[in-house]
Scaffold this motif. Structure first.
Motif, PDB file in Angstrom:
ATOM      1  N   PHE A  85       1.066  -1.062   0.058  1.00  0.00           N
ATOM      2  CA  PHE A  85      -0.109   0.321   0.193  1.00  0.00           C
ATOM      3  C   PHE A  85       0.863   1.155  -0.099  1.00  0.00           C
ATOM      4  CE2 PHE A  85      -3.253  -3.000   1.327  1.00  0.00           C
ATOM      5  CZ  PHE A  85      -4.135  -2.917   0.614  1.00  0.00           C
ATOM      6  N   ASN A  86       2.027   0.960  -0.021  1.00  0.00           N
ATOM      7  CA  ASN A  86       3.098   2.055   0.218  1.00  0.00           C
ATOM      8  C   ASN A  86       3.247   2.743  -1.072  1.00  0.00           C
ATOM      9  OD1 ASN A  86       3.552   3.021   2.604  1.00  0.00           O
ATOM     10  ND2 ASN A  86       5.283   1.362   2.869  1.00  0.00           N
ATOM     11  N   VAL A  87       3.237   1.540  -2.733  1.00  0.00           N
ATOM     12  CA  VAL A  87       2.688   2.140  -3.519  1.00  0.00           C
ATOM     13  C   VAL A  87       2.126   2.675  -3.825  1.00  0.00           C
ATOM     14  CG1 VAL A  87       3.482   0.852  -6.001  1.00  0.00           C
ATOM     15  CG2 VAL A  87       4.245  -0.049  -4.043  1.00  0.00           C
ATOM     16  N   ASN A  88       1.891   3.979  -4.771  1.00  0.00           N
ATOM     17  CA  ASN A  88       0.934   4.510  -5.463  1.00  0.00           C
ATOM     18  C   ASN A  88      -0.093   5.647  -4.181  1.00  0.00           C
ATOM     19  OD1 ASN A  88       1.237   4.085  -7.655  1.00  0.00           O
ATOM     20  ND2 ASN A  88      -0.747   2.385  -7.620  1.00  0.00           N
ATOM     21  N   ARG A  89       0.492   5.663  -3.193  1.00  0.00           N
ATOM     22  CA  ARG A  89       0.582   6.669  -2.158  1.00  0.00           C
ATOM     23  C   ARG A  89       0.844   8.196  -2.817  1.00  0.00           C
ATOM     24  NH1 ARG A  89      -0.542   5.019   2.977  1.00  0.00           N
ATOM     25  NH2 ARG A  89      -0.257   3.560   3.026  1.00  0.00           N
ATOM     26  N   ALA A  90       2.054   8.348  -2.659  1.00  0.00           N
ATOM     27  CA  ALA A  90       2.456  10.039  -3.414  1.00  0.00           C
ATOM     28  C   ALA A  90       1.284  10.126  -4.677  1.00  0.00           C
ATOM     29  CB  ALA A  90       4.007   9.451  -3.608  1.00  0.00           C
ATOM     30  N   ILE A  91       1.001   9.689  -5.376  1.00  0.00           N
ATOM     31  CA  ILE A  91       0.616   9.927  -7.000  1.00  0.00           C
ATOM     32  C   ILE A  91      -0.878   9.816  -6.318  1.00  0.00           C
ATOM     33  CG2 ILE A  91       0.361   7.437  -7.750  1.00  0.00           C
ATOM     34  CD1 ILE A  91       0.820  10.728  -9.311  1.00  0.00           C
ATOM     35  N   LEU A  92      -1.369   8.903  -5.605  1.00  0.00           N
ATOM     36  CA  LEU A  92      -3.044   9.030  -5.479  1.00  0.00           C
ATOM     37  C   LEU A  92      -3.314  10.256  -4.265  1.00  0.00           C
ATOM     38  CD1 LEU A  92      -3.827   5.055  -4.956  1.00  0.00           C
ATOM     39  CD2 LEU A  92      -5.005   6.815  -6.708  1.00  0.00           C
ATOM     40  N   ALA A  93      -2.190  10.707  -3.698  1.00  0.00           N
ATOM     41  CA  ALA A  93      -2.535  11.950  -3.215  1.00  0.00           C
ATOM     42  C   ALA A  93      -2.888  13.059  -3.725  1.00  0.00           C
ATOM     43  CB  ALA A  93      -1.422  11.874  -1.643  1.00  0.00           C
ATOM     44  N   LYS A  94      -2.843  13.334  -5.016  1.00  0.00           N
ATOM     45  CA  LYS A  94      -2.363  13.831  -5.746  1.00  0.00           C
ATOM     46  C   LYS A  94      -3.891  14.019  -6.548  1.00  0.00           C
ATOM     47  CE  LYS A  94       2.217  15.013  -6.581  1.00  0.00           C
ATOM     48  NZ  LYS A  94       3.705  14.735  -7.344  1.00  0.00           N
ATOM     49  N   GLY A  95      -4.446  12.845  -6.441  1.00  0.00           N
ATOM     50  CA  GLY A  95      -5.617  12.629  -8.371  1.00  0.00           C
ATOM     51  C   GLY A  95      -6.010  10.937  -7.811  1.00  0.00           C
ATOM     52  N   GLN A  96      -7.162  11.142  -8.392  1.00  0.00           N
ATOM     53  CA  GLN A  96      -8.041   9.948  -9.165  1.00  0.00           C
ATOM     54  C   GLN A  96      -8.448  10.262  -9.756  1.00  0.00           C
ATOM     55  OE1 GLN A  96     -11.890   8.719  -6.288  1.00  0.00           O
ATOM     56  NE2 GLN A  96     -12.167  11.402  -6.252  1.00  0.00           N
ATOM     57  N   ASN A  97      -8.836   8.773 -10.799  1.00  0.00           N
ATOM     58  CA  ASN A  97      -9.317   8.223 -11.626  1.00  0.00           C
ATOM     59  C   ASN A  97      -9.793   6.621 -11.818  1.00  0.00           C
ATOM     60  OD1 ASN A  97      -6.319   7.748 -12.109  1.00  0.00           O
ATOM     61  ND2 ASN A  97      -7.250   6.984 -13.978  1.00  0.00           N
ATOM     62  N   PRO A  98     -10.423   7.030 -10.888  1.00  0.00           N
ATOM     63  CA  PRO A  98     -11.416   5.514 -10.684  1.00  0.00           C
ATOM     64  C   PRO A  98     -11.573   4.427 -11.987  1.00  0.00           C
ATOM     65  CG  PRO A  98     -13.178   6.808  -9.421  1.00  0.00           C
ATOM     66  CD  PRO A  98     -11.370   7.233  -9.975  1.00  0.00           C
ATOM     67  N   TYR A  99     -11.321   3.077 -12.376  1.00  0.00           N
ATOM     68  CA  TYR A  99     -12.152   2.727 -13.417  1.00  0.00           C
ATOM     69  C   TYR A  99     -13.445   2.314 -13.309  1.00  0.00           C
ATOM     70  CZ  TYR A  99     -11.622  -2.423 -12.036  1.00  0.00           C
ATOM     71  OH  TYR A  99     -12.216  -3.687 -11.499  1.00  0.00           O
ATOM     72  N   ALA A 100     -14.024   2.153 -12.107  1.00  0.00           N
ATOM     73  CA  ALA A 100     -15.476   1.608 -11.585  1.00  0.00           C
ATOM     74  C   ALA A 100     -15.997   1.966 -10.638  1.00  0.00           C
ATOM     75  CB  ALA A 100     -15.188  -0.224 -12.076  1.00  0.00           C
ATOM     76  N   CYS A 101     -17.431   2.427 -11.200  1.00  0.00           N
ATOM     77  CA  CYS A 101     -18.300   3.585  -9.734  1.00  0.00           C
ATOM     78  C   CYS A 101     -18.851   1.365  -9.215  1.00  0.00           C
ATOM     79  CB  CYS A 101     -19.303   4.017  -9.479  1.00  0.00           C
ATOM     80  SG  CYS A 101     -18.435   5.475 -10.712  1.00  0.00           S
ATOM     81  N   ILE A 102     -19.214   1.602  -8.217  1.00  0.00           N
ATOM     82  CA  ILE A 102     -19.560   0.613  -7.226  1.00  0.00           C
ATOM     83  C   ILE A 102     -21.536   1.456  -6.354  1.00  0.00           C
ATOM     84  CG2 ILE A 102     -19.946  -1.556  -5.856  1.00  0.00           C
ATOM     85  CD1 ILE A 102     -17.778  -1.675  -8.993  1.00  0.00           C
ATOM     86  N   LEU A 103     -22.775   1.260  -6.870  1.00  0.00           N
ATOM     87  CA  LEU A 103     -23.637   1.035  -5.612  1.00  0.00           C
ATOM     88  C   LEU A 103     -23.568   0.187  -4.973  1.00  0.00           C
ATOM     89  CD1 LEU A 103     -25.395   2.829  -4.387  1.00  0.00           C
ATOM     90  CD2 LEU A 103     -27.037   2.639  -6.270  1.00  0.00           C
ATOM     91  N   SER A 104     -23.144  -0.039  -3.596  1.00  0.00           N
ATOM     92  CA  SER A 104     -23.095  -1.508  -3.388  1.00  0.00           C
ATOM     93  C   SER A 104     -23.699  -1.480  -1.624  1.00  0.00           C
ATOM     94  CB  SER A 104     -21.909  -1.915  -2.242  1.00  0.00           C
ATOM     95  OG  SER A 104     -21.930  -3.031  -1.637  1.00  0.00           O
ATOM     96  N   CYS A 105     -24.672  -2.441  -1.218  1.00  0.00           N
ATOM     97  CA  CYS A 105     -24.953  -2.130  -0.318  1.00  0.00           C
ATOM     98  C   CYS A 105     -24.028  -2.054   1.031  1.00  0.00           C
ATOM     99  CB  CYS A 105     -26.114  -3.977   0.456  1.00  0.00           C
ATOM    100  SG  CYS A 105     -26.723  -4.023   2.189  1.00  0.00           S
ATOM    101  N   ALA A 106     -24.525  -1.598   2.442  1.00  0.00           N
ATOM    102  CA  ALA A 106     -23.946  -1.352   3.218  1.00  0.00           C
ATOM    103  C   ALA A 106     -23.204  -2.593   4.067  1.00  0.00           C
ATOM    104  CB  ALA A 106     -24.533   0.169   4.096  1.00  0.00           C
ATOM    105  N   ASP A 107     -24.078  -4.082   4.056  1.00  0.00           N
ATOM    106  CA  ASP A 107     -24.079  -4.920   4.730  1.00  0.00           C
ATOM    107  C   ASP A 107     -21.992  -5.169   5.270  1.00  0.00           C
ATOM    108  OD1 ASP A 107     -23.557  -7.686   5.094  1.00  0.00           O
ATOM    109  OD2 ASP A 107     -25.641  -8.279   5.477  1.00  0.00           O
ATOM    110  N   SER A 108     -21.596  -5.472   5.557  1.00  0.00           N
ATOM    111  CA  SER A 108     -20.515  -5.454   6.649  1.00  0.00           C
ATOM    112  C   SER A 108     -19.947  -6.273   5.768  1.00  0.00           C
ATOM    113  CB  SER A 108     -20.104  -5.327   7.784  1.00  0.00           C
ATOM    114  OG  SER A 108     -20.929  -6.444   8.000  1.00  0.00           O
ATOM    115  N   ARG A 109     -20.804  -7.576   5.334  1.00  0.00           N
ATOM    116  CA  ARG A 109     -19.839  -8.341   4.391  1.00  0.00           C
ATOM    117  C   ARG A 109     -19.851  -8.560   2.994  1.00  0.00           C
ATOM    118  NH1 ARG A 109     -25.452 -12.292   6.524  1.00  0.00           N
ATOM    119  NH2 ARG A 109     -25.769 -10.546   5.887  1.00  0.00           N
ATOM    120  N   VAL A 110     -19.918  -7.390   2.523  1.00  0.00           N
ATOM    121  CA  VAL A 110     -19.516  -7.465   1.052  1.00  0.00           C
ATOM    122  C   VAL A 110     -18.646  -6.453   1.251  1.00  0.00           C
ATOM    123  CG1 VAL A 110     -20.522  -6.890  -1.414  1.00  0.00           C
ATOM    124  CG2 VAL A 110     -22.131  -7.482   0.935  1.00  0.00           C
TER     125      VAL A 110
END
Ligand SMILES: [Zn+2]
Length: 252
Positions: A85-110
């Protein structure tokens, strides 16, 4: 009288509100302000000078769906990626470009990042019990797709969903749940009405129907999402997460 006053509680009337002219103009104005190219996002969103933070996340809707499902196969088989998780930490501190949006249930098992074997910066996740597209969720998904340019939305229901069971109980026994919980069961009414007619597991049938209804809603309910779908820049799909196996079944 404002648009909101005319239609009552906006949290319960998201569809009506979205069709109000003032709201449409406002959202279109926002869209018009958004740059087409990279590196010029609205203030507060900083992108690396040489382009998007994660170039591998720039892809077509079909490729995005394949990547999600491939990640789920790794998760189901137990062959998940080892991450630093240290990889990409610096670059992600500057922005984001996720490739998918998820609309999920809040259930803790998902847990979307886990079940698709993804990392920080990859998924723009919105969650609420019952995974339905409330007004706030719609706003977040418009942001994730129109501003962050994610090419895919997946509505992700799951088996044995407590919110679905509550919705069915509210419908069958005319139960009023305390506090704001009733909001959830009210939102699930249409799915319950259709899902209980089907043969098989009633809870999971309603969960599937709920996913289908919300996929249709996302495709059609807002000018921003509708245009992105029409331009083939966005695909909206539905899935059902199986609690017993971890598999995501593609529904739509
Ligand atoms: Zn649930």
């Amino acid at each position: 009288m404002s648009n909101i006053q005319k239609i009552g509680n906006p949290a319960r009337q998201s569809n009506n509100l979205l069709f109000k002219r003032r709201s449409i103009l406002k959202t279109l104005s926002l869209a018009a302000l958004l740059p087409v190219g990279l590196g010029a996002y609205p203030s507060g969103i900083v992108i690396a000078a040489d382009g998007v933070p994660l170039p591998e996340n720039v892809m077509t809707p079909d490729a995005a769906l394949k990547r999600l499902l491939d990640g789920n196969k790794r998760y189901v088989s137990g062959k998940i990626s080892v991450r630093d998780f240290n990889v990409n930490r610096a670059i992600l501190a500057k922005g984001q470009n996720p490739y998918a949006c998820i609309l999920s249930c809040a259930d803790s098992r998902v847990a979307p990042e886990l079940c698709f074997d993804e990392s920080r910066g990859d998924l723009f996740v919105t969650r609420l019990a019952g995974n339905y597209a409330s007004l706030d969720i719609l706003a977040s998904l418009e942001y994730g797709t129109a501003v962050l340019k994610a090419p895919l939305i997946m509505v992700l229901g799951h088996t044995d969903c407590g919110a679905i069971k509550a919705g069915m109980k509210a419908d069958k026994e005319n139960v009023d749940f305390p506090g704001h919980i009733q909001t959830i069961t009210s939102e699930l009414k249409s799915a319950v009405k259709e899902g209980v007619k089907l043969p098989g597991n009633a809870t999971d049938n309603v969960a599937k129907e709920n996913v289908r209804l919300n996929v249709a809603k996302l495709k059609e309910s807002t000018p921003i999402l509708r245009q992105l779908v029409a331009d083939k820049k966005l695909m909206v799909v539905g899935g059902l997460y199986h609690l017993d196996t971890g598999k995501v079944e593609l529904l739509t």
